[in-house]
Design an enzyme around this catalytic site. Sequence first.
Site, PDB file in Angstrom:
ATOM      1  N   HIS A  87     -97.808  69.480  30.458  1.00  0.00           N
ATOM      2  CA  HIS A  87     -98.070  69.110  29.071  1.00  0.00           C
ATOM      3  C   HIS A  87     -97.021  68.120  28.584  1.00  0.00           C
ATOM      4  CE1 HIS A  87     -95.877  73.116  28.868  1.00  0.00           C
ATOM      5  NE2 HIS A  87     -95.024  72.322  28.245  1.00  0.00           N
ATOM      6  N   ARG A  91     -93.232  66.103  18.241  1.00  0.00           N
ATOM      7  CA  ARG A  91     -93.092  66.759  16.944  1.00  0.00           C
ATOM      8  C   ARG A  91     -94.050  66.153  15.916  1.00  0.00           C
ATOM      9  NH1 ARG A  91     -88.089  65.439  19.206  1.00  0.00           N
ATOM     10  NH2 ARG A  91     -86.962  67.276  19.972  1.00  0.00           N
ATOM     11  N   GLU A 138     -98.451  69.602  23.559  1.00  0.00           N
ATOM     12  CA  GLU A 138     -97.755  70.678  22.857  1.00  0.00           C
ATOM     13  C   GLU A 138     -97.154  70.095  21.584  1.00  0.00           C
ATOM     14  OE1 GLU A 138     -94.167  73.978  23.311  1.00  0.00           O
ATOM     15  OE2 GLU A 138     -94.874  72.872  25.073  1.00  0.00           O
ATOM     16  N   ASN A 142     -91.350  71.756  12.988  1.00  0.00           N
ATOM     17  CA  ASN A 142     -90.108  72.358  12.523  1.00  0.00           C
ATOM     18  C   ASN A 142     -90.189  72.542  11.011  1.00  0.00           C
ATOM     19  OD1 ASN A 142     -88.284  72.453  14.957  1.00  0.00           O
ATOM     20  ND2 ASN A 142     -88.829  70.278  14.988  1.00  0.00           N
ATOM     21  N   HIS A 156     -98.137  55.258  23.863  1.00  0.00           N
ATOM     22  CA  HIS A 156     -99.363  55.908  23.413  1.00  0.00           C
ATOM     23  C   HIS A 156     -99.762  57.006  24.391  1.00  0.00           C
ATOM     24  CE1 HIS A 156    -100.887  52.585  26.075  1.00  0.00           C
ATOM     25  NE2 HIS A 156    -101.566  53.610  26.578  1.00  0.00           N
ATOM     26  N   GLU A 204    -104.892  55.591  23.053  1.00  0.00           N
ATOM     27  CA  GLU A 204    -105.778  54.609  23.655  1.00  0.00           C
ATOM     28  C   GLU A 204    -107.040  55.345  24.096  1.00  0.00           C
ATOM     29  OE1 GLU A 204    -105.871  51.168  27.147  1.00  0.00           O
ATOM     30  OE2 GLU A 204    -104.305  52.701  27.178  1.00  0.00           O
TER      31      GLU A 204
END
Length: 346
Positions: A87, A91, A138, A142, A156, A204
């Site tokens: 993965h 953030r 993932e 925060n 990208h 993309e």
Amino acid sequence: MRALRATAAGRGAVACAAAPVPRRSLLLSTAAAALQSELPLRLTRNATGATAAARIRASADAAQAATFAGADEALAWAKKDSRRLLHVVYRVGDLDKTIKFYTECLGMKLLRKRDIPEEKYSNAFLGYGPEDSNFAVELTYNYGVDKYDIGSGFGHFGIGVDDVAKTVELVRAKGGKVTREPEPVKGGKTVIAFVEDPDGYKFEILERPGTPEPLCQVMLRVGDLDRAISFYEKACGMELLRKRDNPEYKYTVAMMGYGPEEKNAVLELTYNYGVTEYDKGNAYAQIAIGTDDVYRTAEVVKLFGGQVVREPGPLPGINTKITAILDPDGWKSVFVDNIDFAKELE
């Protein structure tokens, strides 16, 4: 934290206002600083007063300390190791909003989500299939941080679809931002388009009907392409799948991965002529890669001049073994023990 400056980039650089980032990020990504871990042992003493635990620990450390006769043996092991991209971690400022965009506009599925209030963060895994066999994203939120600086180094993500135009229209209908309308890629025939998610990450959209791995690319910019290729081939055991120079547009790309590009997620490295450094911002975190042995992986990385920023070992509390490294441009990868990762998904 000081504001992070975005430098100019030749191929689609993006940036947004900087924001401070808490150390914590997620279970397997280790966005926090390197953690120290030890093997839990029950202490007993022998007749001379020396601890049996010390001998046991020394034996365990010796077993874990991988040793190779030389670089050739290390490279051969890395090529045979059972590896795949697990993965990619980054953030976001509003987790629910991003999940809604990915599921409704990009067709992803929410695979799992968790909240860690004591550490003040939440994360969610999304993708197009089970994590034990498919690449996933993932997302980390925060608490209280609603904006990040993407910087100029991150490029990208790539998504393969049956119909690019249809996907673009869905994104537009849902209020998403389309930054490039569907058309053949410059110098080729594949139809592509670009869209942005709520945080400004670019996707993309590639015409790739029937692909078994729709979430197919992570593009990062590097300052020396040959150096980066050599690192990912030797230190990470990847293959150079293809390389394309575009002198008309002054950039070169290299596709790196652990299997055919048509069936696996790949790392796309982009070199813009004359640009040797990029601002990485504070939004993108790292890629997680599966391995059968994090200890040997770390040794291979060191043998080929890589930087290990988190020594191999189990994470406190969950015992998932990982090691974290940086490539020559400072991009982070986290290697995760395959068996431990499978247990995390149970």
